[in-house]
Design a protein around this motif. Structure first.
Motif, PDB file in Angstrom:
ATOM      1  N   SER A  22      51.960  54.892  32.406  1.00 42.07           N
ATOM      2  CA  SER A  22      51.073  54.905  33.556  1.00 42.07           C
ATOM      3  C   SER A  22      51.682  55.751  34.662  1.00 42.07           C
ATOM      4  CB  SER A  22      50.773  53.471  34.038  1.00 42.07           C
ATOM      5  OG  SER A  22      50.471  52.639  32.935  1.00 42.07           O
ATOM      6  N   LEU A  76      39.472  54.085  45.117  1.00 43.43           N
ATOM      7  CA  LEU A  76      38.146  54.094  44.482  1.00 43.43           C
ATOM      8  C   LEU A  76      37.278  55.148  45.146  1.00 43.43           C
ATOM      9  CD1 LEU A  76      37.046  50.353  44.184  1.00 43.43           C
ATOM     10  CD2 LEU A  76      38.167  51.786  42.501  1.00 43.43           C
ATOM     11  N   SER A  88      51.850  50.175  43.597  1.00 44.57           N
ATOM     12  CA  SER A  88      50.624  50.984  43.607  1.00 44.57           C
ATOM     13  C   SER A  88      49.514  50.288  42.813  1.00 44.57           C
ATOM     14  CB  SER A  88      50.894  52.399  43.081  1.00 44.57           C
ATOM     15  OG  SER A  88      50.901  52.426  41.669  1.00 44.57           O
ATOM     16  N   TYR A  89      49.890  49.538  41.770  1.00 46.80           N
ATOM     17  CA  TYR A  89      48.884  48.776  41.010  1.00 46.80           C
ATOM     18  C   TYR A  89      48.397  47.545  41.774  1.00 46.80           C
ATOM     19  CZ  TYR A  89      48.774  51.552  36.837  1.00 46.80           C
ATOM     20  OH  TYR A  89      48.546  52.576  35.972  1.00 46.80           O
ATOM     21  N   ILE A 101      45.744  49.068  43.915  1.00 49.40           N
ATOM     22  CA  ILE A 101      44.470  49.419  43.265  1.00 49.40           C
ATOM     23  C   ILE A 101      43.736  48.150  42.828  1.00 49.40           C
ATOM     24  CG2 ILE A 101      45.448  49.872  40.952  1.00 49.40           C
ATOM     25  CD1 ILE A 101      42.577  51.853  42.462  1.00 49.40           C
ATOM     26  N   GLN A 124      41.941  46.995  45.824  1.00 51.10           N
ATOM     27  CA  GLN A 124      40.831  47.910  46.122  1.00 51.10           C
ATOM     28  C   GLN A 124      39.636  47.696  45.193  1.00 51.10           C
ATOM     29  OE1 GLN A 124      41.317  52.143  46.612  1.00 51.10           O
ATOM     30  NE2 GLN A 124      43.496  51.871  46.937  1.00 51.10           N
ATOM     31  N   GLU A 125      39.944  47.412  43.919  1.00 50.53           N
ATOM     32  CA  GLU A 125      38.855  47.230  42.954  1.00 50.53           C
ATOM     33  C   GLU A 125      38.180  45.867  43.103  1.00 50.53           C
ATOM     34  OE1 GLU A 125      39.151  49.844  39.039  1.00 50.53           O
ATOM     35  OE2 GLU A 125      40.827  48.453  39.153  1.00 50.53           O
ATOM     36  N   LYS A 141      37.005  45.634  33.064  1.00 51.73           N
ATOM     37  CA  LYS A 141      36.865  47.079  33.270  1.00 51.73           C
ATOM     38  C   LYS A 141      37.747  47.579  34.402  1.00 51.73           C
ATOM     39  CE  LYS A 141      33.839  47.687  30.039  1.00 51.73           C
ATOM     40  NZ  LYS A 141      34.300  48.303  28.769  1.00 51.73           N
ATOM     41  N   ARG A 192      41.035  48.643  36.446  1.00 52.59           N
ATOM     42  CA  ARG A 192      42.233  49.333  35.952  1.00 52.59           C
ATOM     43  C   ARG A 192      43.403  48.372  35.728  1.00 52.59           C
ATOM     44  NH1 ARG A 192      43.487  54.692  39.150  1.00 52.59           N
ATOM     45  NH2 ARG A 192      45.460  54.153  38.189  1.00 52.59           N
ATOM     46  N   GLN A 250      43.383  47.284  32.312  1.00 55.96           N
ATOM     47  CA  GLN A 250      43.418  48.287  31.259  1.00 55.96           C
ATOM     48  C   GLN A 250      44.734  49.025  31.170  1.00 55.96           C
ATOM     49  OE1 GLN A 250      41.376  48.868  28.855  1.00 55.96           O
ATOM     50  NE2 GLN A 250      39.815  47.417  29.474  1.00 55.96           N
ATOM     51  N   GLU A 251      45.517  49.013  32.238  1.00 54.70           N
ATOM     52  CA  GLU A 251      46.724  49.824  32.242  1.00 54.70           C
ATOM     53  C   GLU A 251      47.955  48.956  32.227  1.00 54.70           C
ATOM     54  OE1 GLU A 251      46.128  52.467  35.564  1.00 54.70           O
ATOM     55  OE2 GLU A 251      44.044  52.544  34.919  1.00 54.70           O
ATOM     56  N   GLU A 252      48.948  49.456  31.539  1.00 55.70           N
ATOM     57  CA  GLU A 252      50.176  48.698  31.460  1.00 55.70           C
ATOM     58  C   GLU A 252      50.938  48.858  32.763  1.00 55.70           C
ATOM     59  OE1 GLU A 252      52.436  49.357  27.970  1.00 55.70           O
ATOM     60  OE2 GLU A 252      53.508  47.492  28.295  1.00 55.70           O
ATOM     61  N   ILE A 253      51.047  47.775  33.507  1.00 54.97           N
ATOM     62  CA  ILE A 253      51.697  47.817  34.819  1.00 54.97           C
ATOM     63  C   ILE A 253      53.203  47.697  34.654  1.00 54.97           C
ATOM     64  CG2 ILE A 253      51.827  46.637  37.050  1.00 54.97           C
ATOM     65  CD1 ILE A 253      48.859  45.826  36.608  1.00 54.97           C
TER      66      ILE A 253
END
Lengths: 135, 508
Positions: A43, A113, B356-357, B360, B363-364, B397, B399, B402-405
């Motif tokens: 990532s 986003l 940073s994750y 996000i 935010q999502e 859905k 991030r 879905q993403e490896e943190i």
């Protein structure tokens, strides 16, 4: 009011621009980025000399960032496409073959986003193969 | 704002660590040809605690020379002798377990209770496992007809390249080194740049057990040392654990040399809690709660981190209330303190990436049920890389689903039906690990079969015993470590097709 179109998907901070300049000078070549998926250093964006990493039909070109092509694998892009990426840099000892690592720094992605309006006005993506054919 | 649960014990003493370590090549300590060393920073406090040799192509070539010189003899060394030497390595590690556990904690940042109870004991057992299985290993023979016999005999591949990650520096090195040596290969190992020290301390202990050149370790950066190793036309195989882009790059090099690779890449493992889990408030329910909190094991820096909790909507409240309470009770503190349950992230860039994750995720629109920020510790740990164990609630859905943190961050969502649970579980690029928790005998078999992952833990999680094959489906890689089938990833088959018929064919 005219609506902005061709909005970039990937931005870059000034600190990251400085690193790109330094690496371009050191390697004497253009650079490219490929956003990695999971595991230890995953990532994270990987920086290579242009052409060192082979892209193909299953990679998405997300645009140029400070003159460098930025790619991501197509399946990963499905989950990332609604976010604006900013290429930044942080001190740290990363691993992987990304070429900035010996400098004791690591490229990093920060995300935001897109608004619905922005999302409808982004630059068109291409596949890695299409980019290779154009070059 | 958030109250952290903190460790109360004092850190144990640090073992002696040298100011710098050279490469280990051909049975000797060899200074880097560049003359340069790089700082190794401990994640505990952000301070330099040792230096590692900055390897380059010349060092890799030296190591490959040594390995090639050793191979003719090592490949013909009897299995009895190879087995004895692997057992001896295990014995020496066992005698030095406490010291190695402390150094691993300093190098990687993980809590001492984990290096003591998991990393080092598994290292020891793994060498013993491969020492054992080669004694019972057999090739095959088949009689095609009364005059024709086919012998399929194993032969070692040769000199192999092994690139090691930083999350379990000694254990992941052992997962690669032990089967390669058992199979009769010689190896050149490149440890991760974040954790180059513990393996060198290990080599000081075990270096003279093996013949010179059988096991070589070259430290350095990926682009300077890893790349010349992975792309060398003098390696017969490349084994890699890491992320997808580097995995592809290594396969690209291997394609130029037409050599095989094994890849253990990322994951985004679902941990599924079926409705029956909450049928009773008993030991099993308690075990399932712990199973959900295992996302925090090793600070979440595990390729199989159960980073997605999928829980049946009817038991969400009762289950998650317990999971949140248990997560909040995780003691953070000095990784060398004996009661610390979760230590530091391995490096500053990882720390920044995890933050940073967290950003996000918010935010999502994911809701932080606990944690959600860095952990500011004091008493000398101010510059270490500490993150609060974090639980996000959201949907698949996002991030963060879905993403490896690769941090102590888990994302929880609910499902209504078994079909929906399976669909969510499989809606990912990866297929490394998964967990299934249920009291229903049918689900215990059917759900794991429907999950596209190489390892499905059923009513348990994060166990890695030798002799349980481990590896990925989908974009999580291929090859199976931790099992005798790994021997065949380091061997090729010599088929001798023999005729015992004195009569000619009669064609010519």
């Amino acid at each position: 009011m005219t609506q902005a179109t061709n909005l970039p998907r990937v931005l870059i901070t000034e600190a990251a621009m400085d690193v790109v300049d330094t690496l371009r000078k050191r390697f004497g070549t253009d650079l490219m980025f490929h956003q990695s998926g999971g595991c230890c250093d995953g990532s994270s964006p990987m920086c290579f000399e242009k052409g060192d990493f082979k892209v193909g039909t299953n990679d998405i070109w997300m645009g140029k960032v400070y003159g460098c092509d930025f790619f991501m694998s197509a399946d990963q892009f499905e989950y990332w496409k609604h976010t604006e990426l900013t290429l930044d840099v942080t001190p740290g000892r990363g691993s992987s073959f990304s070429i900035e690592i010996p400098m004791g720094i690591r490229f990093l992605i920060r995300s935001r986003l897109f608004t619905m309006e922005e999302f409808e006005n982004l630059i068109l993506t291409k596949t890695g193969e299409e980019v290779l054919e154009e070059n | 704002m958030t109250t952290l649960t903190l460790s109360e014990a004092k850190p144990v003493e640090r073992p002696h660590i040298k100011e710098k370590y050279d490469h280990f090549i051909g049975g000797k300590w060899v200074a880097p040809s560049s003359g340069e060393y790089f700082d190794n920073i401990s994640p505990i406090d952000g301070k330099v605690f040792s230096k590692a040799a900055r390897g380059n192509k010349a060092d890799i070539e030296k190591a490959l020379d040594a390995a090639h010189a050793a191979f003719p003899s090592w490949s013909k060394t009897s299995v009895a002798v190879r087995s004895k030497l692997l057992n001896k390595i295990a014995d020496v590690i066992e005698e030095n377990l406490e010291m190695l556990a402390r150094i691993e904690t300093i190098d990687n940042g993980k809590a001492l209770r984990e290096t003591r109870a998991a990393d080092l004991p598994l290292v020891i057992d793994h060498f013993r496992y491969f020492a054992g299985v080669i004694r019972a290993d057999e090739s095959t023979i088949s009689e095609h007809d009364e005059h024709t016999v086919s012998i399929a005999l194993h032969e070692p591949l040769g000199v192999v390249a092994q690139i090691i990650p930083w999350n379990f520096p000694l254990l992941m090195a052992t997962w690669k080194i032990a089967p390669a040596l058992a199979a009769g290969c010689c190896t050149v190992v490149k440890p991760a740049e974040q954790t180059p020290t513990s393996i060198m301390v290990l080599m000081e202990l075990i270096g003279d057990i093996l013949p010179p050149g059988v096991l070589n370790v070259v430290t350095g950066f990926g682009v300077e040392a890893g790349k010349p190793l992975a792309s060398s036309n003098r390696v017969a195989k490349v084994s890699f654990t890491g992320e997808t882009t580097t995995g592809r790059l290594i396969m690209q090099y291997a394609s130029e040399n037409l050599v095989p690779v094994t890849m253990e890449l990322g994951g985004k493992s679902p941990n599924i809690f079926m409705k029956s889990v909450a049928d009773a408030d008993d030991d099993f329910f308690d075990k399932a709660v712990e199973g959900a909190v295992l996302f925090a094991l090793n600070q979440g820096e595990v390729c199989t981190c159960p980073s997605r909790i999928l829980v049946h909507e009817d038991i969400y409240d009762v289950f998650m209330e317990r999971v949140i309470a248990r997560t909040k009770a995780i003691k953070m503190g000095h990784p060398l303190a004996e009661d610390t349950m979760m230590g530091a992230q391995a490096s500053n860039d990882q720390f920044e990436k995890i933050l940073s994750y967290l950003d996000i995720g918010k935010q999502e629109g994911a809701e932080a049920l606990c944690g959600g920020d860095k952990a500011s510790l004091n008493s000398g740990l101010e510059n270490g890389y500490y993150i609060q164990p974090t639980i996000f609630k959201g949907h698949n859905k996002m991030r963060i689903f879905q993403e490896e943190i690769f941090g102590p961050v888990v994302s929880v969502t609910t499902f209504k039906t078994t079909e929906e649970a399976i669909a969510i579980a499989n809606d990912t690029m990866y297929g490394l690990g998964a967990g299934l928790w249920s009291r229903d005998a049918h689900e215990l078999y059917q759900v794991p079969r429907a999950i596209l992952a190489g390892r499905v833990w059923v009513n348990c999680y994060h166990a890695y015993p030798a002799h349980a094959p481990f590896g990925g489906y989908k974009k999580s890689g291929f090859g199976r470590e931790n099992h005798l089938m790994m021997l065949n990833h380091y061997r090729q088959t010599k088929n001798m097709l023999i005729s015992y018929d004195k009569k000619k064919l009669g064609f010519f």
